[in-house]
Write a protein that holds these residues in place. Structure first.
Motif, PDB file in Angstrom:
ATOM      1  N   ILE A 105       0.838  -1.204   0.000  1.00 48.43           N
ATOM      2  CA  ILE A 105       0.000   0.000   0.000  1.00 48.43           C
ATOM      3  C   ILE A 105       0.871   1.252   0.000  1.00 48.43           C
ATOM      4  N   LEU A 106       1.871   1.281   0.882  1.00 47.96           N
ATOM      5  CA  LEU A 106       2.709   2.478   1.006  1.00 47.96           C
ATOM      6  C   LEU A 106       3.530   2.726  -0.251  1.00 47.96           C
ATOM      7  N   ALA A 107       3.794   1.663  -1.032  1.00 45.99           N
ATOM      8  CA  ALA A 107       4.556   1.840  -2.268  1.00 45.99           C
ATOM      9  C   ALA A 107       3.819   2.719  -3.267  1.00 45.99           C
ATOM     10  N   ARG A 108       2.494   2.857  -3.102  1.00 47.48           N
ATOM     11  CA  ARG A 108       1.718   3.697  -4.018  1.00 47.48           C
ATOM     12  C   ARG A 108       1.825   5.179  -3.674  1.00 47.48           C
ATOM     13  N   TYR A 109       2.333   5.473  -2.467  1.00 49.97           N
ATOM     14  CA  TYR A 109       2.337   6.858  -2.005  1.00 49.97           C
ATOM     15  C   TYR A 109       3.757   7.287  -1.638  1.00 49.97           C
ATOM     16  N   PRO A 110       4.490   7.870  -2.593  1.00 52.46           N
ATOM     17  CA  PRO A 110       5.872   8.285  -2.300  1.00 52.46           C
ATOM     18  C   PRO A 110       5.969   9.379  -1.254  1.00 52.46           C
ATOM     19  N   PHE A 111       4.847  10.053  -0.947  1.00 53.80           N
ATOM     20  CA  PHE A 111       4.874  11.138   0.037  1.00 53.80           C
ATOM     21  C   PHE A 111       4.517  10.650   1.440  1.00 53.80           C
ATOM     22  N   ILE A 112       4.447   9.323   1.627  1.00 52.56           N
ATOM     23  CA  ILE A 112       4.192   8.760   2.957  1.00 52.56           C
ATOM     24  C   ILE A 112       5.450   8.058   3.455  1.00 52.56           C
ATOM     25  N   GLN A 113       5.807   8.328   4.688  1.00 54.87           N
ATOM     26  CA  GLN A 113       6.992   7.731   5.299  1.00 54.87           C
ATOM     27  C   GLN A 113       6.577   6.873   6.485  1.00 54.87           C
TER      28      GLN A 113
END
Length: 460
Positions: free
Chosen positions: A428-436
């Motif tokens: 899931i997080l791989a879809r959102y580069p602006f999430i750490q």
């Protein structure tokens, strides 16, 4: 000297065909090899360092441009290098494979189209030497035109490709590998035709080329849309389930309060009789047996609801409430901190955030049950440019090896569901580069932090 020889050879009579072939490979090979690396960069936006680009270029020169078997070797080695040394296993292997194969094969498809155009307009109309055709047109002009065409095509296809690679290889891995193998077949087919290993009528070759040019992205588009539709239906059902649970909890609290109000007079009468009779033991018994448990239960649930009042997304609020009550029922102490009203960033799909919260909360519940003092702390807050969702839990171990949670090792998690949840979280997080995603562990306490950096609205 080699440069002089390169320019002199096209005009030198009686040049050896072997020497022409050698120069063709020596000059055009690295050019086309680097163009394939450039195609990967344009397709995926992977941070390819200079050494990695050189290695991939040399591998393409040594393997991909030699034979059908060499092409398969290059693809396998390229995927392995990208997976281990470029992305450092932070992106699932199936995603890396699909992106690498698409970039490589679709470059070959467009390269074949450009070659047929040059053949029709140049080679068949002008009497050019073999070296000029191979080195100047095939090696340089064809490569440049192919990259320019690829850039134009990717302006339309890149969002589709990224959506496909983020969904289909994870949800339908067998289907994605069937598509990958069919794509690889084109490279083998093209080399076999060029080497006269197989004979195919020119019209049939053009028909196959057109089918791959249109069919490859079309299959990706249709499978992505189908999967997105299924996921939308599942997510809508998930939201309804969470809202249903939330409503059920509210109804249960209301029933409990109603029963408490109904019994309130009887409790007061019992206490009144006990007080009038100065029966302190009876007063203490009624107070401990009836009043305190009821008060604690009602106060706990209303307290949770009160703290979640600042969460403006009803779906998120209902999920956190449901997980909190689940943890409390298992004897876990839960503390919630939300300082001011907060609404989820619009760049994140609400269903993805629900899955993130669900995974982290479930993992926290499972982990803290083995601790001496089971406790979960949850906080949500917003600063100038970020939103932060943070969940921590007490642990049995004094310190957890965080490298075991990074996805770079296999078989280190004893709970298979826990491991699956972490893999889903990374996907899931791989879809959102602006999430750490930050993690920390010390003094019998493990904490995960989802940091959402605010960016301008991203077109879906």
């Amino acid at each position: 000297m080699s440069i002089i020889l390169f320019f002199a050879l096209p005009f030198t009579p009686g040049i050896s065909e072997n020497l022409s072939y050698y120069l063709n490979s020596l000059i055009t090979g690295p050019v086309m090899g680097y163009c394939m690396v450039l195609a990967l960069k344009k397709t995926s936006n992977y941070p390819l360092s200079i050494p990695i680009q050189i290695i991939l270029t040399l591998l393409a020169f040594c393997f991909y441009l030699t034979s059908s078997v060499g092409q398969l070797i290059y693809i396998i080695l390229g995927i392995i290098i990208t997976y281990f040394w470029v992305m450092k296993r932070s992106v699932p292997f199936n995603i890396i494979s699909s992106l690498f194969i698409f970039a490589t094969i679709y470059y070959s498809i467009l390269n074949s189209i450009i070659y047929r155009i040059l053949q029709f307009f140049i080679f068949n109309r002008f009497n050019l030497s073999t070296v000029v055709q191979a080195v100047i047109f095939v090696g340089v002009i064809q490569s440049i035109l192919t990259i320019l065409l690829l850039i134009l095509v990717l302006r339309k296809l890149r969002p589709l490709i990224l959506n496909y690679c983020q969904l289909v290889p994870i949800q339908w891995p067998i289907f994605s590998w069937v598509i990958n193998l069919l794509a690889c077949y084109f490279a083998i087919f093209r080399t076999s035709v060029s080497s006269n290993i197989i004979s195919v009528p020119y019209s049939i070759y053009l028909l196959i080329l057109a089918a791959y040019t249109v069919g490859y992205p079309l299959v990706m588009y249709l499978s992505t849309k189908s999967l997105q539709k299924n996921i939308t239906i599942q997510n809508q059902q998930l939201e309804l389930n969470h809202l249903s649970q939330y409503t059920s909890h509210i109804e249960a609290m209301y029933d409990e309060l109603r029963r408490f109000r109904h019994d309130y007079k009887n409790i007061l009468l019992s206490l009144s009789d006990a007080v009038e009779n100065k029966n302190i033991d009876q007063v203490s018994d009624i107070f401990k047996r009836v009043v305190i448990p009821t008060n604690v239960n009602v106060e706990t649930q209303t307290s949770v609801l009160g703290k979640l009042s600042d969460v403006k997304d009803l779906e998120v609020k209902s999920l956190i409430y449901s997980k909190t009550i689940e943890a409390i029922d298992k004897g876990i102490k839960v503390e919630i901190e939300i300082e001011k009203p907060i609404k989820l960033d619009s760049n994140i799909q609400i269903t993805d955030m629900l899955r993130i919260i669900s995974i982290l909360f479930d993992n926290a519940i499972n982990a803290t049950l083995n601790a001496k003092q089971p406790q979960i702390n949850l906080s949500m807050f917003e600063e100038k440019n970020v939103q932060i969702f943070q969940i921590g839990n007490s642990t049995k171990e004094e310190h957890i090896n965080l490298s075991k949670l990074s996805g770079r090792f296999n078989g280190v998690l004893t709970n298979s569901h826990h491991g699956l949840g972490l893999r889903n979280l990374r996907s899931i997080l791989a879809r959102y580069p602006f999430i750490q995603n930050n993690r920390s562990s010390k003094d019998y306490w493990f904490e995960q932090q989802i940091v959402i950096y605010k960016v301008k609205h991203i077109k879906k």
